[in-house]
Design a protein around this motif. Structure first.
Motif, mmCIF file in Angstrom:
data_model
loop_
_atom_site.group_PDB
_atom_site.id
_atom_site.type_symbol
_atom_site.label_atom_id
_atom_site.label_comp_id
_atom_site.label_asym_id
_atom_site.label_seq_id
_atom_site.Cartn_x
_atom_site.Cartn_y
_atom_site.Cartn_z
ATOM 1 N N MET A 41 -13.143 -4.906 10.428
ATOM 2 C CA MET A 41 -13.728 -4.192 11.541
ATOM 3 C C MET A 41 -13.127 -2.776 11.563
ATOM 4 S SD MET A 41 -14.249 -5.358 15.560
ATOM 5 C CE MET A 41 -13.455 -6.877 15.330
ATOM 6 N N ALA A 42 -13.971 -1.776 11.721
ATOM 7 C CA ALA A 42 -13.514 -0.388 11.782
ATOM 8 C C ALA A 42 -12.655 -0.183 13.025
ATOM 9 C CB ALA A 42 -14.714 0.550 11.806
ATOM 10 N N PRO A 43 -11.676 0.739 12.969
ATOM 11 C CA PRO A 43 -10.773 0.923 14.106
ATOM 12 C C PRO A 43 -11.467 1.314 15.407
ATOM 13 C CG PRO A 43 -10.167 2.356 12.261
ATOM 14 C CD PRO A 43 -11.383 1.601 11.859
ATOM 15 N N ASN A 44 -12.601 2.009 15.337
ATOM 16 C CA ASN A 44 -13.283 2.410 16.574
ATOM 17 C C ASN A 44 -14.384 1.436 16.987
ATOM 18 O OD1 ASN A 44 -15.084 3.086 14.588
ATOM 19 N ND2 ASN A 44 -15.608 5.069 15.431
ATOM 20 N N THR A 45 -14.476 0.306 16.302
ATOM 21 C CA THR A 45 -15.429 -0.727 16.671
ATOM 22 C C THR A 45 -14.885 -1.504 17.868
ATOM 23 O OG1 THR A 45 -16.148 -0.966 14.380
ATOM 24 C CG2 THR A 45 -16.684 -2.764 15.869
ATOM 25 N N LEU A 46 -15.731 -1.681 18.863
ATOM 26 C CA LEU A 46 -15.318 -2.406 20.056
ATOM 27 C C LEU A 46 -15.936 -3.797 20.065
ATOM 28 C CD1 LEU A 46 -15.819 0.344 22.807
ATOM 29 C CD2 LEU A 46 -13.732 -0.231 21.566
ATOM 30 N N THR A 47 -15.165 -4.759 20.553
ATOM 31 C CA THR A 47 -15.720 -6.087 20.767
ATOM 32 C C THR A 47 -16.613 -6.015 22.005
ATOM 33 O OG1 THR A 47 -13.937 -6.798 22.237
ATOM 34 C CG2 THR A 47 -13.620 -7.185 19.870
ATOM 35 N N ARG A 48 -17.378 -7.040 22.211
ATOM 36 C CA ARG A 48 -18.238 -7.122 23.394
ATOM 37 C C ARG A 48 -17.400 -7.030 24.673
ATOM 38 N NH1 ARG A 48 -22.403 -11.882 23.059
ATOM 39 N NH2 ARG A 48 -22.750 -10.717 21.174
ATOM 40 N N GLU A 49 -16.242 -7.692 24.655
ATOM 41 C CA GLU A 49 -15.369 -7.697 25.826
ATOM 42 C C GLU A 49 -14.749 -6.319 26.073
ATOM 43 O OE1 GLU A 49 -15.138 -9.894 23.292
ATOM 44 O OE2 GLU A 49 -15.964 -11.685 24.255
ATOM 45 N N GLU A 50 -14.354 -5.615 24.996
ATOM 46 C CA GLU A 50 -13.797 -4.274 25.138
ATOM 47 C C GLU A 50 -14.852 -3.297 25.671
ATOM 48 O OE1 GLU A 50 -10.475 -4.531 21.564
ATOM 49 O OE2 GLU A 50 -12.502 -3.827 21.120
ATOM 50 N N PHE A 51 -16.083 -3.427 25.180
ATOM 51 C CA PHE A 51 -17.153 -2.569 25.669
ATOM 52 C C PHE A 51 -17.432 -2.859 27.143
ATOM 53 C CE2 PHE A 51 -21.578 -1.131 26.211
ATOM 54 C CZ PHE A 51 -21.433 0.187 25.786
ATOM 55 N N PRO B 154 -8.116 -6.037 30.966
ATOM 56 C CA PRO B 154 -6.940 -6.499 30.210
ATOM 57 C C PRO B 154 -6.151 -5.329 29.614
ATOM 58 C CG PRO B 154 -8.873 -7.805 29.657
ATOM 59 C CD PRO B 154 -9.356 -6.655 30.489
ATOM 60 N N VAL B 155 -4.842 -5.468 29.597
ATOM 61 C CA VAL B 155 -3.959 -4.418 29.090
ATOM 62 C C VAL B 155 -4.294 -4.061 27.649
ATOM 63 C CG1 VAL B 155 -1.554 -3.866 28.542
ATOM 64 C CG2 VAL B 155 -2.094 -5.042 30.657
ATOM 65 N N GLU B 156 -4.591 -5.059 26.827
ATOM 66 C CA GLU B 156 -4.900 -4.770 25.425
ATOM 67 C C GLU B 156 -6.185 -3.943 25.292
ATOM 68 O OE1 GLU B 156 -6.135 -9.001 26.374
ATOM 69 O OE2 GLU B 156 -4.266 -7.903 26.524
ATOM 70 N N HIS B 157 -7.133 -4.125 26.212
ATOM 71 C CA HIS B 157 -8.354 -3.316 26.194
ATOM 72 C C HIS B 157 -8.037 -1.875 26.585
ATOM 73 C CE1 HIS B 157 -11.286 -6.948 26.815
ATOM 74 N NE2 HIS B 157 -10.456 -7.106 25.788
ATOM 75 N N SER B 158 -7.283 -1.702 27.678
ATOM 76 C CA SER B 158 -6.969 -0.338 28.107
ATOM 77 C C SER B 158 -6.135 0.384 27.051
ATOM 78 C CB SER B 158 -6.255 -0.329 29.463
ATOM 79 O OG SER B 158 -5.030 -1.006 29.408
ATOM 80 N N THR B 159 -5.213 -0.314 26.409
ATOM 81 C CA THR B 159 -4.400 0.299 25.357
ATOM 82 C C THR B 159 -5.275 0.810 24.218
ATOM 83 O OG1 THR B 159 -2.537 -1.133 25.905
ATOM 84 C CG2 THR B 159 -2.509 -0.102 23.730
ATOM 85 N N LYS B 160 -6.212 -0.008 23.763
ATOM 86 C CA LYS B 160 -7.094 0.393 22.665
ATOM 87 C C LYS B 160 -8.034 1.515 23.097
ATOM 88 C CE LYS B 160 -10.474 -1.258 19.304
ATOM 89 N NZ LYS B 160 -11.130 -2.445 18.741
ATOM 90 N N LEU B 161 -8.622 1.396 24.281
ATOM 91 C CA LEU B 161 -9.579 2.403 24.742
ATOM 92 C C LEU B 161 -8.910 3.751 25.002
ATOM 93 C CD1 LEU B 161 -11.667 0.048 27.039
ATOM 94 C CD2 LEU B 161 -12.368 1.001 24.845
ATOM 95 N N ILE B 162 -7.664 3.727 25.455
ATOM 96 C CA ILE B 162 -6.906 4.973 25.615
ATOM 97 C C ILE B 162 -6.594 5.561 24.240
ATOM 98 C CG2 ILE B 162 -4.669 5.930 26.318
ATOM 99 C CD1 ILE B 162 -4.827 3.970 28.757
ATOM 100 N N ALA B 163 -6.173 4.725 23.291
ATOM 101 C CA ALA B 163 -5.854 5.191 21.933
ATOM 102 C C ALA B 163 -7.075 5.812 21.255
ATOM 103 C CB ALA B 163 -5.309 4.042 21.100
ATOM 104 N N LEU B 164 -8.262 5.279 21.544
ATOM 105 C CA LEU B 164 -9.493 5.817 20.963
ATOM 106 C C LEU B 164 -9.970 7.073 21.698
ATOM 107 C CD1 LEU B 164 -11.445 2.494 20.314
ATOM 108 C CD2 LEU B 164 -10.493 4.048 18.591
ATOM 109 N N GLY B 165 -9.346 7.396 22.823
ATOM 110 C CA GLY B 165 -9.725 8.582 23.572
ATOM 111 C C GLY B 165 -10.896 8.375 24.514
ATOM 112 N N TYR B 166 -11.268 7.117 24.774
ATOM 113 C CA TYR B 166 -12.401 6.828 25.647
ATOM 114 C C TYR B 166 -12.029 6.850 27.125
ATOM 115 C CZ TYR B 166 -14.808 5.296 21.410
ATOM 116 O OH TYR B 166 -15.379 5.242 20.163
ATOM 117 N N MET B 167 -10.727 6.721 27.418
ATOM 118 C CA MET B 167 -10.272 6.789 28.802
ATOM 119 C C MET B 167 -8.833 7.271 28.822
ATOM 120 S SD MET B 167 -9.825 2.741 29.834
ATOM 121 C CE MET B 167 -11.543 2.399 29.645
#
Length: 64
Positions: free
Chosen positions: A1-11, A30-43
């Motif tokens: 899975m590409a690093p900027n690919t989001l799971t259904r739950e992350e989206f 979930p903390v793991e979602h916010s961590t990834k979404l912040i790292a991707l620059g989405y929030m």
């Protein structure tokens, strides 16, 4: 899975933050979602409240 690919739950978490107004209680995701979404620059975390960025709004516009 590409690093900027989001799971259904992350989206879904991205949508939850994006649909939260400043008058609503902060979105709880979930903390793991916010961590990834912040790292991707989405929030960003501003004073303990997750806020959407322009790239995050663009990601919502183009879909999962």
């Amino acid at each position: 899975m590409a690093p900027n690919t989001l799971t259904r739950e992350e989206f879904a978490s991205l949508l939850k933050v994006g649909n939260c107004s400043t008058l609503d209680p902060p979105a709880a995701i979930p903390v793991e979602h916010s961590t990834k979404l912040i790292a991707l620059g989405y929030m960003v975390d501003l004073v303990g409240r997750l806020r959407m960025t322009t790239p995050g709004r663009h990601r919502i516009a183009v879909g999962a």
